[in-house]
Design a protein around this motif. Structure first.
Motif, short mmCIF file in Angstrom:
data_model
loop_
_atom_site.label_atom_id
_atom_site.label_comp_id
_atom_site.label_asym_id
_atom_site.label_seq_id
_atom_site.Cartn_x
_atom_site.Cartn_y
_atom_site.Cartn_z
N LYS A 15 31.92 -7.34 2.61
CA LYS A 15 31.61 -8.60 3.69
C LYS A 15 30.70 -7.88 4.84
O LYS A 15 30.81 -6.83 5.24
CB LYS A 15 33.13 -9.00 4.66
N ASN A 16 29.76 -8.88 5.48
CA ASN A 16 28.74 -8.63 6.29
C ASN A 16 27.76 -7.51 5.95
O ASN A 16 26.82 -7.13 7.29
CB ASN A 16 29.38 -8.60 7.77
N ASP A 17 27.76 -7.41 4.41
CA ASP A 17 26.51 -6.59 3.75
C ASP A 17 25.41 -6.28 4.13
O ASP A 17 25.49 -8.51 3.87
CB ASP A 17 27.03 -5.45 2.86
N ILE A 18 24.39 -6.93 4.15
CA ILE A 18 22.89 -6.74 3.93
C ILE A 18 22.44 -6.48 2.45
O ILE A 18 22.30 -5.06 2.39
CB ILE A 18 22.03 -7.16 4.79
N VAL A 19 22.58 -7.22 1.63
CA VAL A 19 21.94 -6.78 0.20
C VAL A 19 21.32 -7.52 -1.04
O VAL A 19 20.85 -8.18 -0.43
CB VAL A 19 23.64 -6.67 -0.84
N ASN A 20 20.59 -7.21 -1.41
CA ASN A 20 19.24 -7.05 -2.95
C ASN A 20 19.46 -7.43 -3.46
O ASN A 20 19.63 -6.39 -4.50
CB ASN A 20 17.81 -6.09 -1.89
N VAL A 21 19.50 -8.89 -3.87
CA VAL A 21 20.02 -8.81 -5.82
C VAL A 21 19.29 -9.61 -6.12
O VAL A 21 17.79 -10.05 -5.49
CB VAL A 21 21.01 -9.92 -5.20
N LYS A 22 19.22 -9.84 -7.82
CA LYS A 22 17.79 -10.72 -8.21
C LYS A 22 18.14 -11.76 -7.76
O LYS A 22 19.27 -12.51 -7.75
CB LYS A 22 17.88 -10.65 -9.78
N SER A 23 16.93 -12.64 -7.70
CA SER A 23 17.05 -14.15 -7.64
C SER A 23 18.06 -15.03 -7.82
O SER A 23 18.28 -16.16 -6.55
CB SER A 23 15.83 -14.73 -7.54
N GLY A 24 18.00 -15.00 -9.60
CA GLY A 24 19.18 -15.78 -9.78
C GLY A 24 20.82 -15.44 -9.73
O GLY A 24 21.34 -16.56 -9.97
N TYR A 25 21.11 -14.38 -9.89
CA TYR A 25 21.98 -13.80 -9.49
C TYR A 25 22.72 -14.86 -8.16
O TYR A 25 23.36 -15.26 -7.63
CB TYR A 25 21.98 -12.46 -9.43
N GLY A 26 21.70 -14.27 -7.41
CA GLY A 26 21.50 -15.15 -5.86
C GLY A 26 22.34 -16.48 -5.90
O GLY A 26 22.76 -17.01 -5.06
N ARG A 27 21.17 -17.26 -6.66
CA ARG A 27 20.78 -18.65 -6.05
C ARG A 27 21.33 -18.97 -6.68
O ARG A 27 22.27 -20.41 -6.87
CB ARG A 27 19.24 -19.11 -7.01
#
Length: 183
Positions: A15-27
């Motif tokens: 919780k409250n971490d800033i992460v980079n994910v693939k666009s499809g997984y995020g959206r």
């Protein structure tokens, strides 16, 4: 795509971490499920302010997680499972089985915070329990055969029942095969 997590997601972040994910997984998954928000500049500033205000609460959560982790120090699990003669399990030992064994010992732990690979053979393994992003406890898990005595007895019976092969008849057959070839 950069996101701020609203809850702990094992394998991705806390919780409250800033992460980079693939666009499809995020959206398609994280944002619609309410598990994350887009990490815009304003969202990052709000997150920083909230973390400042909640610092003492976070310290208390970490202390509680450390206390729960210390309760598990020295705990080792032995799980009996049905096993074939080759040592292969019928089914597997997974996080649910580990959580159940811990519950029998008086530790109520959710299976979702336990990570390990499914165990499919007899042996010794390690399960990780994630109480907090900075508190992880390793629990040794030993998988034994539920019917070990029966398997040993069956192997002994097979050895006794196996016919003893004598070498003399084999030599006679070889001698008989050579004789017609010489004629």
């Amino acid at each position: 795509m950069e996101l701020i997590l609203k809850e702990d997601i094992i394998g991705l972040g806390y919780k409250n971490d800033i992460v980079n994910v693939k666009s499809g997984y995020g959206r398609n998954y994280l944002i619609p499920q309410g598990k994350a928000v887009i990490a815009s500049e304003s969202a990052k500033k709000i997150l920083a302010e909230n973390l400042k205000q909640q610092a003492h609460k976070l310290a208390a959560l970490k202390a509680a997680a450390e206390e729960r982790g210390n309760a598990l120090q020295g705990v080792a699990l032995t799980i009996a499972a049905k096993v074939s003669a080759t040592g292969q399990l019928y089914g597997s030992v997974n996080t649910a089985a580990v959580a159940e064994e811990l519950k029998k010992l008086g530790h109520d732990i959710d299976r979702k915070i336990i990570t390990m690979r499914d165990i499919k053979k007899v042996g010794e393994y390690v399960a990780l329990v994630h109480f907090h992003k900075e508190v992880t406890v390793e629990i040794p898990v030993t998988v034994i055969a539920e019917n070990a005595e029966e398997l040993k007895a069956a192997a002994a019976v097979k050895e006794e029942a196996a016919p003893v092969v004598e070498e003399a008849p084999v030599e006679e057959e070889v001698a008989e095969e050579e004789a017609p070839a010489a004629e």
